[in-house]
Design an enzyme around this catalytic site. Structure first.
Site, short mmCIF file in Angstrom:
data_model
loop_
_atom_site.label_atom_id
_atom_site.label_comp_id
_atom_site.label_asym_id
_atom_site.label_seq_id
_atom_site.Cartn_x
_atom_site.Cartn_y
_atom_site.Cartn_z
N LYS A 11 89.51 163.83 95.76
CA LYS A 11 90.54 162.85 96.17
C LYS A 11 89.96 161.45 96.07
O LYS A 11 88.74 161.25 96.17
CB LYS A 11 91.04 163.13 97.59
CG LYS A 11 89.99 163.03 98.71
CD LYS A 11 89.76 161.64 99.27
CE LYS A 11 88.71 161.61 100.37
NZ LYS A 11 88.16 160.28 100.65
N ASP A 138 89.65 165.62 106.09
CA ASP A 138 90.25 165.48 104.76
C ASP A 138 90.75 166.80 104.19
O ASP A 138 91.38 166.81 103.13
CB ASP A 138 89.21 164.90 103.77
CG ASP A 138 88.95 163.43 104.01
OD1 ASP A 138 89.80 162.76 104.63
OD2 ASP A 138 87.89 162.94 103.55
O1 C5P Z 1 86.34 165.34 110.13
P1 C5P Z 1 85.04 165.16 109.42
O2 C5P Z 1 84.02 166.17 109.84
O3 C5P Z 1 85.21 165.12 107.93
O4 C5P Z 1 84.49 163.72 109.84
C1 C5P Z 1 83.16 163.35 109.62
C2 C5P Z 1 82.81 162.22 110.56
O5 C5P Z 1 83.51 161.03 110.18
C3 C5P Z 1 83.21 162.46 112.00
O6 C5P Z 1 82.18 163.10 112.70
C4 C5P Z 1 83.43 161.04 112.52
O7 C5P Z 1 82.20 160.43 112.84
C5 C5P Z 1 83.97 160.32 111.31
N1 C5P Z 1 85.44 160.26 111.27
C6 C5P Z 1 86.11 159.44 112.17
N2 C5P Z 1 87.48 159.37 112.12
C7 C5P Z 1 88.17 160.07 111.19
C8 C5P Z 1 87.50 160.91 110.26
C9 C5P Z 1 86.14 160.97 110.34
O8 C5P Z 1 85.49 158.78 113.01
N3 C5P Z 1 89.50 159.96 111.16
#
Ligand code: C5P
Length: 286
Positions: A11, A138
């Site tokens: 993406k 994502d």
């Molecule tokens: O959800 P995911 O594990 O992909 O997110 C990785 C990191 O990115 C999270 O631990 C957080 O620190 C940050 N994040 C965030 N807000 C989001 C998506 C991700 O703070 N909407």
């Protein structure tokens, strides 16, 4: 034993705005997301009768329960109440990691789609996307694909009209970016410029590629570009080679340029490839 294969599309974020920090530590976002034809492949063997196993042809990818594919399989089998009697997953990697291209999320989404197909569409697409939200922010978008407005953590999705067919030249500079560290850095700063998501949605509705190119914007880009002059260098090179617009994707460090015609995109690709070996040629994927 049964084998299923699934493509995992990368993406890009055509826009990315960070609205604020939430009590759960995540951030509320608003982003127009788009799948492109740059992809990994996931091959799953079910009923191996052995311990779960995961392998990847690229070095540096965790090949155990830390991998999002592993988590996706756990979430799927947990929700479906199925024991696959052994599982083996192979990831063939082409999407660069730590790039903001959702590589790990795309692989996890491919696992969910492949398993759902194998088990006769047990979950509707929306249910499968909800399962994806348990794996990563994502993943729901990667389950649905196409063009969508993402809000909340990234899991609240509204499908948009597909963007007009166009080409994406993606360039991954050598330096990696830590997503959590970048969110923390952004928290300590004032965001001066934000994307115009409404105008982007209108440009997509009208099918206006020039305007889509002009409206690309990512609030993370100035923060990353400050420490890494490669970002500006890549942007300038892509624009000089004829890109309609160019931005960093997600938390970086990959940047992408858009072109309407293949000839311009090829020129952008050839020019950038000489200086940045990890340059990729892709098209929009609906
Ligand atoms: O959800 P995911 O594990 O992909 O997110 C990785 C990191 O990115 C999270 O631990 C957080 O620190 C940050 N994040 C965030 N807000 C989001 C998506 C991700 O703070 N909407």
């Amino acid at each position: 034993m049964a084998i299923c294969k699934e493509m995992a599309w990368a993406k890009v974020n055509l826009t990315l705005d960070v609205l604020g920090k939430r009590p759960d530590g995540y951030h509320d976002l608003k982003s127009v997301m788009q799948t492109i034809t740059l992809c990994d492949e996931v091959i799953i063997s079910l009923g191996t009768g052995k311990e779960w196993k995961l392998s990847c042809d690229a070095p540096g990818v965790p090949c155990d329960s830390r991998n999002l594919c592993w988590k996706a399989a756990e979430v799927f089998f947990g929700a479906a109440g199925i024991d696959p009697n052994g599982l083996e997953m192979l990831i063939i990697k082409r999407i660069p990691s730590q790039a903001g291209l959702g590589g790990g999320s795309a692989d996890a989404a491919a696992v969910l789609r492949a398993l759902n197909r194998h088990y006769d569409g047990r979950f509707h697409e929306e249910e499968l996307a909800d399962l994806g939200a348990k794996v990563g922010s994502d993943v729901p978008f990667c389950v649905l694909g196409g063009t969508a407005m993402a809000e909340g953590r990234g899991e609240r999705l509204r499908k948009l009209k597909p963007i007009p067919d166009c080409f994406f030249v993606v360039v991954k500079p050598a330096f990696p970016v830590s997503t959590p560290a970048l969110f923390r850095q952004l928290d300590s700063e004032e965001i001066r410029t934000r994307p115009d998501n409404d105008a982007m949605e209108q440009a997509i509705l009208r099918g206006d590629p020039e305007e889509i190119g002009r409206l690309l914007y990512n609030v993370f880009e100035p923060v990353v570009a400050r420490d890494h002059p490669e970002i500006e260098d890549i942007r300038r090179m892509l624009l000089d080679a004829g890109a309609m617009g160019c931005r960093m994707s997600g938390s970086g460090s990959a940047c992408f340029g858009i072109a309407k015609d293949e000839e311009t995109a090829r020129r952008m690709y050839e020019t950038l490839k000489k200086k940045y070996p990890r340059t990729y040629f892709a098209a929009s994927k609906n």
